[in-house]
Design an enzyme around this catalytic site. Structure first.
Site, PDB file in Angstrom:
ATOM      1  CB  SER A 145      -0.939  -0.118   1.066  1.00 18.00           C
ATOM      2  OG  SER A 145      -1.731   1.031   1.353  1.00 18.00           O
ATOM      3  CE1 TYR A 156      -3.572  -1.637   5.192  1.00 14.03           C
ATOM      4  CE2 TYR A 156      -3.073   0.103   4.822  1.00 14.03           C
ATOM      5  CZ  TYR A 156      -3.449  -0.961   4.506  1.00 14.03           C
ATOM      6  OH  TYR A 156      -3.327  -1.346   2.300  1.00 14.03           O
TER       7      TYR A 156
END
Length: 261
Positions: A145, A156
């Site tokens: 990501s 995350y």
């Protein structure tokens, strides 16, 4: 069926195949002749199997908890038992569960974020490596990501930073075994509402405000000023999974409209 057949007779594991980008990848690989092993915890993966079979594609489903090594091993074992080998692994499982400032996360929430967005990739790579080493060939594509640099998703972000490090280290260690390892760092992606929400609790007004901050920051960080589509992410992932990228390994490709992460 696709005019291109880049995955003809290739055995391809796609994790997180029940919805979103994972579903798109599974459909594309099957359309290009791949023998797909779709791994997901959700019953909705059966719907994707039906879509593939309706187009005369070939696929099987393995329902497993990929946050555990046992689950990852079960997927690889099922692929070998059914198709005889594994040629390609596409690690798609992951995704931020909560979006809020780091100091608002509980210790349990931090552990859950890492378990969701780092360990499935870690476990699946570990599970498939003996098979690929024995065959002296293989391709691994990890979904990372651009949120390795972003707000309100620090656990995350740390998990996806781990995926990037794993990608480069595995590529360096196993190039000698004929194994290529790359990653796609996906940007903000337009997708239908999730069939299974990552966070089952209703969002408070504050939760929604923090989430909107993430959306605004993501768009503001892109050159193109918009979210991408699922197909735009799928295109990059299947490119790295195919022989079209045969001279690429250890690379994290940002697909975020200009945001490098």
């Amino acid at each position: 069926m696709s005019d291109r057949q880049r995955f003809q007779n290739k055995v391809v594991i796609v994790t997180g195949a029940a919805q979103g980008i994972g579903r798109g990848v599974a459909l594309q690989v099957a359309a290009e002749g791949g023998l797909v092993v779709m791994a997901d915890h959700s019953d909705f993966v059966q719907d994707v199997l039906a879509e593939i079979q309706a187009q005369n594609g070939q696929a099987i489903v393995v329902q497993a908890d990929l946050e555990t090594f046992a689950g990852a091993e079960a997927v690889v074992e099922a692929a070998i038992q059914h198709y005889g080998r594994v040629d390609i692994l596409i690690n798609n499982v992951g995704g931020a569960i909560w979006m809020k400032p780091f100091h608002e996360f509980t210790p349990a929430e931090i552990e859950k974020e890492v378990s969701r967005s780092l360990f499935p990739t870690l476990w699946c790579c570990r599970a498939v490596l003996p098979e690929m080493i024995e065959n002296q060939s293989g391709v691994i594509v990890n979904v990372s990501s651009i949120a390795t640099c972003g707000i309100n998703r620090i656990p995350y972000s740390a998990s996806k930073g781990g995926v990037n490090a794993l990608t480069r280290s595995l590529a360096f260690a196993h190039a000698k075994d004929g194994i290529r390892v790359n990653a796609v760092a996906t940007g903000g992606t337009e997708a239908p509402p999730r069939k299974i929400p990552r966070n089952s609790k209703p969002l408070t007004e504050q939760d929604q405000a923090w989430m909107q901050e993430v959306v605004d920051q993501t768009i503001d960080s892109t050159f193109l000023g918009r979210y991408g589509t699922i197909q735009e992410q799928v295109n990059a992932i299947v490119f790295l999974a195919s022989d079209d990228s045969s001279y690429m390994t250890g690379t994290v490709v940002p697909v975020g409209g200009g945001d490098q992460g």
